[in-house]
Design an enzyme around this catalytic site. Sequence first.
Site, PDB file in Angstrom:
ATOM      1  N   TYR A   1       0.832  -1.213   0.000  1.00 38.32           N
ATOM      2  CA  TYR A   1       0.000   0.000   0.000  1.00 38.32           C
ATOM      3  C   TYR A   1       0.866   1.263   0.000  1.00 38.32           C
ATOM      4  CZ  TYR A   1      -3.962   2.979   1.467  1.00 38.32           C
ATOM      5  OH  TYR A   1      -4.946   3.942   1.546  1.00 38.32           O
TER       6      TYR A   1
ATOM      7  N   LYS B   1       0.887   4.085  -2.940  1.00 39.52           N
ATOM      8  CA  LYS B   1       0.516   5.469  -2.651  1.00 39.52           C
ATOM      9  C   LYS B   1       1.663   6.438  -2.922  1.00 39.52           C
ATOM     10  CE  LYS B   1      -3.787   4.947  -1.424  1.00 39.52           C
ATOM     11  NZ  LYS B   1      -4.835   5.392  -2.376  1.00 39.52           N
TER      12      LYS B   1
END
Length: 253
Positions: A154, A158
Amino acid sequence: MSESTARVAIVTGAARGIGAATALRLAADGFAVAVIDLDESSTAGTVEAIEAAGGRALGVGADVGDPEQVQAAVDRVAAELGPPVVLVNNAGVTRDNMLFKMTDADWDLVMHVHLRGSFLMTRACQKYMVDAKWGRVVNLSSTSALGNRGQANYATAKAGLQGFTKTLAIELGKFGVTANAIAPGFIQTEMTKATAERIGRDWQEYVAERAAAIPVARAGVPEDIAHTVSFFASEGAGFVSGQVVYVAGGPRN
């Protein structure tokens, strides 16, 4: 914007949470809004809320990481609502785990939705923005981009979206198109509630604990992010591009 001249916005992952709040806010700002999520039936609540408030909306089901589904979705939006000139890449998933436990599938799914999805959606929409000589791309990053335990996939996705955003700003700026990213901190959504459940924490206690570490002394809500999207999508933000704004109640939380 009148109904006849309303610009069209697409919000991905808009069935709930930040995406739904963003779709509602953009509709209140005068945009016709395409509500995209994996399952079209799940978009009904957001679409109905927009229409009940007097706005125009269209629910569309698509896997944002599938190029054929993305193209079909954007073509449908252009045909039924009008050419999309605002795109909010919000769709996301988490598959948290420590690096030594993370599977190939955990890694690939997060990249598929966040990075590949944002790329495919932007590529499909940019031609409408270029033709209009006006456009706005808003990508949802996260404070996790700065590094977060148990989120190698993640955090990488991002952080990648921040580089993607800055490159879009450089490539598309001369066509009147801006690109910016929002990096939310702790926001009360179904996704963060699922995280609390996964680690065996009481939700209310978890929120209170997280809020205590935030300088403004409260947890974020989806509307906090929607307000920031609203600014980036506005006429007044035309000289703001390639930026990453951390909406986290402080410098980093």
